[in-house]
Scaffold this motif. Structure first.
Motif, PDB file in Angstrom:
ATOM      1  N   TRP A 323       8.777  11.011   5.464  1.00 57.09           N
ATOM      2  CA  TRP A 323       7.440  11.204   6.005  1.00 57.09           C
ATOM      3  C   TRP A 323       6.356  10.530   5.157  1.00 57.09           C
ATOM      4  N   GLN A 324       6.711  10.063   3.977  1.00 58.28           N
ATOM      5  CA  GLN A 324       5.711   9.442   3.114  1.00 58.28           C
ATOM      6  C   GLN A 324       5.254   8.117   3.707  1.00 58.28           C
ATOM      7  N   PRO A 325       3.950   7.881   3.779  1.00 57.54           N
ATOM      8  CA  PRO A 325       3.479   6.585   4.267  1.00 57.54           C
ATOM      9  C   PRO A 325       3.808   5.481   3.267  1.00 57.54           C
ATOM     10  N   ARG A 326       4.034   4.294   3.779  1.00 50.04           N
ATOM     11  CA  ARG A 326       4.384   3.156   2.927  1.00 50.04           C
ATOM     12  C   ARG A 326       3.095   2.538   2.363  1.00 50.04           C
ATOM     13  N   SER A 327       3.034   2.407   1.053  1.00 46.76           N
ATOM     14  CA  SER A 327       1.895   1.727   0.435  1.00 46.76           C
ATOM     15  C   SER A 327       2.346   0.372  -0.093  1.00 46.76           C
ATOM     16  N   VAL A 328       1.468  -0.621   0.008  1.00 46.26           N
ATOM     17  CA  VAL A 328       1.787  -1.962  -0.459  1.00 46.26           C
ATOM     18  C   VAL A 328       0.682  -2.432  -1.407  1.00 46.26           C
ATOM     19  N   PRO A 329       1.042  -3.190  -2.434  1.00 46.41           N
ATOM     20  CA  PRO A 329       0.010  -3.711  -3.338  1.00 46.41           C
ATOM     21  C   PRO A 329      -0.764  -4.838  -2.666  1.00 46.41           C
ATOM     22  N   MET A 330      -2.092  -4.763  -2.758  1.00 44.51           N
ATOM     23  CA  MET A 330      -2.943  -5.811  -2.212  1.00 44.51           C
ATOM     24  C   MET A 330      -4.137  -6.021  -3.133  1.00 44.51           C
ATOM     25  N   ARG A 331      -4.776  -7.147  -2.969  1.00 40.21           N
ATOM     26  CA  ARG A 331      -5.915  -7.514  -3.812  1.00 40.21           C
ATOM     27  C   ARG A 331      -7.207  -6.941  -3.231  1.00 40.21           C
ATOM     28  N   ALA A 332      -7.975  -6.283  -4.072  1.00 38.09           N
ATOM     29  CA  ALA A 332      -9.287  -5.774  -3.669  1.00 38.09           C
ATOM     30  C   ALA A 332     -10.317  -6.892  -3.764  1.00 38.09           C
ATOM     31  N   ASP A 333     -10.989  -7.182  -2.666  1.00 35.08           N
ATOM     32  CA  ASP A 333     -12.083  -8.162  -2.676  1.00 35.08           C
ATOM     33  C   ASP A 333     -13.427  -7.427  -2.668  1.00 35.08           C
ATOM     34  N   PHE A 334     -13.499  -6.394  -3.495  1.00 35.54           N
ATOM     35  CA  PHE A 334     -14.720  -5.597  -3.598  1.00 35.54           C
ATOM     36  C   PHE A 334     -14.736  -4.897  -4.952  1.00 35.54           C
ATOM     37  N   ASP A 335     -15.887  -4.388  -5.308  1.00 37.31           N
ATOM     38  CA  ASP A 335     -16.044  -3.564  -6.514  1.00 37.31           C
ATOM     39  C   ASP A 335     -16.247  -2.108  -6.100  1.00 37.31           C
ATOM     40  N   TRP A 336     -15.640  -1.211  -6.855  1.00 37.56           N
ATOM     41  CA  TRP A 336     -15.843   0.228  -6.665  1.00 37.56           C
ATOM     42  C   TRP A 336     -16.085   0.830  -8.053  1.00 37.56           C
ATOM     43  N   PRO A 337     -17.333   0.798  -8.501  1.00 37.29           N
ATOM     44  CA  PRO A 337     -17.621   1.167  -9.897  1.00 37.29           C
ATOM     45  C   PRO A 337     -17.734   2.666 -10.126  1.00 37.29           C
ATOM     46  N   VAL A 391      -4.538  -3.023  -5.739  1.00 39.42           N
ATOM     47  CA  VAL A 391      -4.662  -1.627  -5.350  1.00 39.42           C
ATOM     48  C   VAL A 391      -3.533  -1.273  -4.380  1.00 39.42           C
ATOM     49  N   ARG A 392      -3.401   0.030  -4.109  1.00 39.97           N
ATOM     50  CA  ARG A 392      -2.374   0.508  -3.175  1.00 39.97           C
ATOM     51  C   ARG A 392      -3.005   0.656  -1.799  1.00 39.97           C
ATOM     52  N   TYR A 393      -2.466  -0.057  -0.829  1.00 40.30           N
ATOM     53  CA  TYR A 393      -3.006  -0.079   0.522  1.00 40.30           C
ATOM     54  C   TYR A 393      -2.034   0.594   1.474  1.00 40.30           C
ATOM     55  N   ILE A 394      -2.558   1.490   2.333  1.00 38.59           N
ATOM     56  CA  ILE A 394      -1.754   2.152   3.375  1.00 38.59           C
ATOM     57  C   ILE A 394      -2.384   1.769   4.712  1.00 38.59           C
ATOM     58  N   ALA A 395      -1.614   1.142   5.571  1.00 36.08           N
ATOM     59  CA  ALA A 395      -2.106   0.748   6.887  1.00 36.08           C
ATOM     60  C   ALA A 395      -2.079   1.946   7.825  1.00 36.08           C
ATOM     61  N   PHE A 396      -3.114   2.101   8.632  1.00 33.26           N
ATOM     62  CA  PHE A 396      -3.109   3.172   9.626  1.00 33.26           C
ATOM     63  C   PHE A 396      -1.913   3.025  10.561  1.00 33.26           C
ATOM     64  N   SER A 397      -1.543   1.801  10.893  1.00 33.52           N
ATOM     65  CA  SER A 397      -0.422   1.589  11.816  1.00 33.52           C
ATOM     66  C   SER A 397       0.880   2.137  11.242  1.00 33.52           C
ATOM     67  N   ASP A 398       1.085   2.014   9.917  1.00 32.76           N
ATOM     68  CA  ASP A 398       2.277   2.572   9.298  1.00 32.76           C
ATOM     69  C   ASP A 398       2.170   4.096   9.227  1.00 32.76           C
ATOM     70  N   TRP A 399       0.988   4.586   8.936  1.00 32.72           N
ATOM     71  CA  TRP A 399       0.769   6.022   8.779  1.00 32.72           C
ATOM     72  C   TRP A 399       1.007   6.769  10.075  1.00 32.72           C
ATOM     73  N   MET A 400       0.686   6.143  11.191  1.00 35.17           N
ATOM     74  CA  MET A 400       0.748   6.849  12.470  1.00 35.17           C
ATOM     75  C   MET A 400       1.959   6.471  13.299  1.00 35.17           C
ATOM     76  N   SER A 401       2.858   5.661  12.747  1.00 33.75           N
ATOM     77  CA  SER A 401       4.018   5.232  13.539  1.00 33.75           C
ATOM     78  C   SER A 401       5.015   6.381  13.682  1.00 33.75           C
TER      79      SER A 401
END
Length: 401
Positions: A323-337, A391-401
């Protein structure tokens, strides 16, 4: 506050898969969860066949390109083949059974049909080319689908390929849903001063149905203790889970906590996540209690908390182990300070450069962020993000499949 992992452990530990099952037509089984294995009673394919239109022959009969062979038979798909006479070729079509004695197929583009009914083979074949062997997909007796598998379109095709006209599946979890709040009205009704449209009812009902469950929508319950208790008693009848949104705080108009405590038992948790800190979990009823989860009222909090907490519970009820959603490493093109002490789920969208863009307003009341975005960044507590970080990215499509 509990960590998300601690909350999930407490939430899922008492949940047991449903035991009831039913037989359904394979056509009607999309999204259902198997209760019994699917075992093949045949080899797939059931016989050696060709994957190309062309000519079946013996390699020994074609020592060089330009060899001419008489055509001894024509074999369309679905028709039985006769044994191949030595020194001849058989005209054969994709999917047709290979004749006994043939050990290769030469595609028609490498052959030329001659006026006298023979064929010139312009390429020297190698043994086994363009042949799909009996049982190379599935062997007789193989378990092709397991109990607990959720049936996807391709799984239904696999079941059909081994002759399964019906499938034994777990019954769908039955979920009762209602919202609390005198401020809530339905789309199409006049929006009086101080009122808001009930978006959570639409989001949560769709999420429940998307998770493969039956949803009984009990509507909007007034902010009164007696009305809330009555709704809980009705919701407990014939359901496996009650899901509510709003009213899980401790204000004077938040009646869910005392109502659930009066009708059953309740734990009110503060979870270290953002959005979606408050979560109520318990059961309604005393002899055969029905599980209860109360979600926060803010629309993004309700949406994210459903994915994090309710979805795993519904999958556990259906016997789904993963049941765990799949997370994938992706590059953040933003700052979150602004690091937060809670684990954050930031709404983001993949861009054309294989990176992630951040929605500008991460408020728990901004539902447009969940529509604009195609997933979230699962950001650990106390973690800032700089442009270029992984960062760790979880797609809604994977989460809701």
């Amino acid at each position: 506050m509990l960590t998300l992992d601690e909350a999930l452990q407490r939430l899922l530990e008492p949940i047991r898969p449903l035991t009831g099952s039913e037989s359904v037509d394979t056509f009607a089984a999309l999204g259902r969860v198997l209760a019994a294995p699917v075992v093949s009673g045949l080899d797939v394919p059931p016989a050696d066949n060709t994957s190309m239109d062309g000519y079946a022959l013996r390699c020994a009969d074609v020592a060089a390109g330009g060899t001419v062979l008489p055509v001894s038979q024509r074999i369309p798909a679905g028709q039985p083949a006769q044994p191949l006479s030595p020194g001849t070729a058989a005209r054969i079509f994709t999917g047709a059974q290979l004749p006994d004695g043939a050990d290769a197929v030469v595609m028609q583009e490498q052959c030329e049909a001659l006026a006298d009914g023979s064929v010139r083979i312009d390429a020297v074949p190698s043994s086994g080319q363009w042949i799909r062997r009996r049982g190379e997909d599935v062997m007789r007796g193989a378990e092709v689908l397991r109990p607990g598998d959720r049936l996807t379109p391709q799984a239904l095709g696999l079941a059909a390929s081994v002759g399964a006209a019906s499938l034994q599946v777990l019954r769908r979890p039955r979920v009762a849903l209602f919202s609390t709040g005198d401020e809530l009205v339905m789309p199409g009704e006049p929006l009086r001063p101080g009122a808001i449209y009930n978006s959570n009812r639409f989001t949560l009902r769709a999420l429940i149905e998307q998770a493969g469950c039956e949803c009984s929508d009990l509507g909007i319950v007034p902010d009164r203790l007696d009305a809330t208790r009555d709704a809980l008693r009705r919701a407990a009848q014939g359901h496996d889970l009650i899901v509510t949104s709003g009213g899980v705080s401790v204000g004077e108009e938040d009646h869910l906590k005392p109502a659930v405590e009066a009708e059953g038992r309740l734990d009110l948790w503060q979870i270290a996540i953002k959005p979606g800190k408050p979560l109520a979990f318990g059961a309604v009823g005393h002899e055969e209690p029905t599980w209860f989860i109360g979600l926060p009222g803010n629309p993004v909090s309700s949406f994210i908390t459903f994915l994090l907490a309710v979805r795993p519970l519904l999958l556990r009820l259906q016997g789904v182990a993963e049941w765990q959603p799949r997370s994938v490493p992706m590059r953040a093109d933003f700052d979150w300070p602004r690091a937060d002490r809670r684990r954050e789920f930031l709404r983001v969208r993949r861009n054309g450069d294989d990176g992630l863009d951040l929605f500008g307003n991460q408020s728990s009341g901004v539902l447009t962020s969940a529509v604009w975005g195609d997933g979230v960044v699962d950001n650990p507590p106390g973690q800032t993000i700089r442009r270029g970080d992984v960062v760790r990215y979880i797609a809604f499509s994977d989460w809701m499949s």
